[in-house]
Design an enzyme around this catalytic site. Structure first.
Site, PDB file in Angstrom:
ATOM      1  N   LYS A  29       3.413   8.215   9.606  1.00 56.20           N
ATOM      2  CA  LYS A  29       3.062   7.681  10.989  1.00 56.20           C
ATOM      3  C   LYS A  29       3.913   7.910  12.131  1.00 56.20           C
ATOM      4  O   LYS A  29       3.674   9.101  12.784  1.00 56.20           O
ATOM      5  CB  LYS A  29       3.009   6.142  10.578  1.00 56.20           C
ATOM      6  CG  LYS A  29       1.824   5.837   9.634  1.00 56.20           C
ATOM      7  CD  LYS A  29       1.203   4.441   9.641  1.00 56.20           C
ATOM      8  CE  LYS A  29       0.124   4.360   8.619  1.00 56.20           C
ATOM      9  NZ  LYS A  29       0.106   3.682   7.504  1.00 56.20           N
TER      10      LYS A  29
ATOM     11  N   ASP B 264       8.959   2.379   0.813  1.00 55.24           N
ATOM     12  CA  ASP B 264       7.833   2.974   1.455  1.00 55.24           C
ATOM     13  C   ASP B 264       7.884   2.535   2.932  1.00 55.24           C
ATOM     14  O   ASP B 264       7.590   1.489   3.354  1.00 55.24           O
ATOM     15  CB  ASP B 264       6.806   2.603   0.807  1.00 55.24           C
ATOM     16  CG  ASP B 264       5.205   3.480   1.799  1.00 55.24           C
ATOM     17  OD1 ASP B 264       5.720   3.684   2.808  1.00 55.24           O
ATOM     18  OD2 ASP B 264       4.403   3.388   1.219  1.00 55.24           O
TER      19      ASP B 264
ATOM     20  N   TYR C 163       0.813  -1.226  -0.040  1.00 60.57           N
ATOM     21  CA  TYR C 163      -0.175  -0.198  -0.020  1.00 60.57           C
ATOM     22  C   TYR C 163       0.890   1.343  -0.092  1.00 60.57           C
ATOM     23  O   TYR C 163       1.815   1.272   0.832  1.00 60.57           O
ATOM     24  CB  TYR C 163      -0.830   0.063   1.339  1.00 60.57           C
ATOM     25  CG  TYR C 163      -1.895   1.046   1.236  1.00 60.57           C
ATOM     26  CD1 TYR C 163      -2.808   1.374   0.532  1.00 60.57           C
ATOM     27  CD2 TYR C 163      -1.624   2.294   2.156  1.00 60.57           C
ATOM     28  CE1 TYR C 163      -3.806   2.560   0.629  1.00 60.57           C
ATOM     29  CE2 TYR C 163      -2.579   3.311   2.281  1.00 60.57           C
ATOM     30  CZ  TYR C 163      -3.360   3.316   1.463  1.00 60.57           C
ATOM     31  OH  TYR C 163      -4.450   4.515   1.555  1.00 60.57           O
TER      32      TYR C 163
HETATM   33  C1  LIG Z   1      -0.443   4.278   6.254  1.00 60.68           C
HETATM   34  C2  LIG Z   1       0.373   4.133   4.917  1.00 60.68           C
HETATM   35  C3  LIG Z   1       0.533   5.053   3.778  1.00 60.68           C
HETATM   36  C4  LIG Z   1      -0.275   6.174   3.733  1.00 60.68           C
HETATM   37  O1  LIG Z   1      -0.132   7.124   4.816  1.00 60.68           O
HETATM   38  P1  LIG Z   1      -1.305   8.096   5.278  1.00 60.68           P
HETATM   39  O2  LIG Z   1      -0.752   9.182   6.209  1.00 60.68           O
HETATM   40  O3  LIG Z   1      -2.517   7.299   5.545  1.00 60.68           O
HETATM   41  O4  LIG Z   1      -1.776   8.674   3.817  1.00 60.68           O
HETATM   42  C5  LIG Z   1       1.475   4.682   2.900  1.00 60.68           C
HETATM   43  N1  LIG Z   1       2.021   3.608   2.855  1.00 60.68           N
HETATM   44  C6  LIG Z   1       2.375   2.939   3.895  1.00 60.68           C
HETATM   45  C7  LIG Z   1       3.188   1.731   3.717  1.00 60.68           C
HETATM   46  C8  LIG Z   1       1.427   2.781   5.101  1.00 60.68           C
HETATM   47  O5  LIG Z   1       1.168   1.910   5.955  1.00 60.68           O
END
Ligand SMILES: *Cc1c(COP(=O)(O)O)cnc(C)c1O
Length: 406
Positions: A244, A216, A145
């Site tokens: 996060k 990511d 994601y």
């Molecule tokens: C949570 C998440 C995102 C998106 O971050 P948001 O602040 O919710 O837009 C992107 N990549 C990963 C791996 C995530 O867990």
């Protein structure tokens, strides 16, 4: 004090004015059924719903919370910042301070651009890669994601943990690819760690074709160690995306990398990114407080030990009650898959028994324990979770498994 309200009327209001009663789909509990919780407070390892019922919380802000809810250092920093001005409109010193803390922890990062969310940071990283390479396609892995927006005009997908599929895709599309983006430890199909050598292969194949590699680390950054997944796995990307934990519980995202790459962003370069709330003072204040706390008292060894104990306990209960179960874990994040085979990609995750997961999650809820209401998310431990909390989850799971046979 926020007064407790009636769950039913709060839910009705939410459903009247918010799409599906939520602002983020997974909060609607569609995966596990039953009524979604509406929360109004949190402290330490607990959250409290609008009726005053308390739950031991393993969602932990979807991984954004590492120091438990409302750690005093973060709350104090927020109070001081709010008193001095919530939004300033121009650069303030805390932006460089948080960026410095990140660069000190992650050697591949020399400069940082802050965004408001992880989604925005992923988009910015992909656009930056397109600007640098002059190519328009992005390769991502099934089940990883990278936010809810479309990353690029063309996105090619291959299964995770499958170097042969990656190699074939790169042979076909390599010349069009600006970047390969990957969760170095996947957490959004449930936790799926990379198999030995997978990331090294990704690094090698991308380097050979001049394709940028983006990690990511929105979830893994400062969770698997101060250096993130790249620190513990020993593979270095070109660009890293954060989010996060670096916001200490406030909205944030960031793109980091070597100066020579980051310099392609405006105002130095031709890839435009800007934002009214980029580098928001409250997010900077909370993030600095959180990262300083982590540097002063590194929690990673005790988190590792406690999470290992949780995984062992769950496996022990599953064996005792004849339940087919896999625990995928990396540090303080883990997913329980009701499956009888290893889960190493999205297809495996989807083949797990979601009905069993829903049953388990609802049984825990009835015992005052909140796990993510989806089989494709991770449970997160924080420094506020104790051995006793972990034992509670193991015990409640054992009781649930036992009742399945009655
Ligand atoms: C949570 C998440 C995102 C998106 O971050 P948001 O602040 O919710 O837009 C992107 N990549 C990963 C791996 C995530 O867990």
């Amino acid at each position: 004090m926020i007064a407790a309200t009636d769950q039913r009327s709060a839910l009705e209001e939410a459903r009247r004015y918010l799409v599906g009663g939520v602002n983020s789909p997974v909060r609607a509990f569609r995966h596990i059924g039953g009524e979604p919780l509406l929360l109004h407070r949190a402290k330490g390892a607990e959250v409290e719903d609008v009726q005053g019922r308390r739950f031991l919380d393993f969602i932990a802000g979807w991984g954004a919370i590492l120091l438990g809810h409302n750690p005093p250092a973060v709350v104090d920093a927020l109070r001081r910042r709010a008193d001095a001005g919530v939004l300033l409109g121009l650069t303030h010193p805390a932006e460089a301070e948080l960026a410095r803390l990140i660069t000190e922890a992650v050697p591949s990062v020399e400069q940082v651009r802050f965004t408001v969310s992880g989604t925005e940071a992923d988009l910015t990283a992909a656009r930056l890669a397109m600007g640098i390479t002059g190519r328009r396609a992005v390769l991502a892995f099934d089940g990883c994601y990278h936010g809810h927006a479309v990353l690029a005009p063309e996105v090619i997908r291959v299964p995770y943990n499958d170097p042969a599929a990656l190699e074939a895709a790169l042979q076909r599309h390599g010349q069009q690819l600006a970047c390969v983006i990957v969760e170095p430890v996947a957490a959004n199909m449930g936790v799926v760690p990379p198999e030995p050598g997978f990331l090294a292969r990704v690094r090698d194949l991308t380097s050979r074709q001049g394709i940028l590699l983006i990690f990511d680390e929105v979830v893994t950054g400062f969770r698997l160690g101060a250096g993130g997944a790249q620190g513990s796995l020993g593979v270095t990307p070109d660009l890293t995306v954060f989010g996060k934990i670096i916001g200490g519980g406030l909205p944030i995202g960031a793109v980091g990398g070597p100066r020579r790459l980051l310099q392609r962003l405006a105002p130095e370069g031709d890839v435009y990114h800007g934002g009214t709330f980029a580098g928001h003072p409250l997010s900077m204040a909370a993030g600095i407080a959180a990262l300083r706390e982590l540097a002063a008292h590194p929690p990673y060894e005790s988190l590792e030990r406690r999470s290992g104990r949780l995984a062992d306990g769950l496996l022990r209960e599953s064996r005792a009650h004849g339940v087919s179960l896999r625990v995928n874990r990396a540090g303080s994040m883990l997913t329980v898959f009701f499956a009888d085979r290893p889960v190493r990609n999205e297809a495996d995750a989807k083949a797990s028994r979601r009905d069993r997961f829903a049953q388990w999650a609802r049984a825990l809820l009835a015992q005052g324990i909140l796990v993510p209401p989806s089989p494709f998310e991770a449970l997160f431990l924080t420094t506020a979770h104790t051995d006793e909390h972990v034992e509670r989850l193991i015990r409640a799971s054992g009781e649930a498994f036992q009742s399945w046979h009655e």
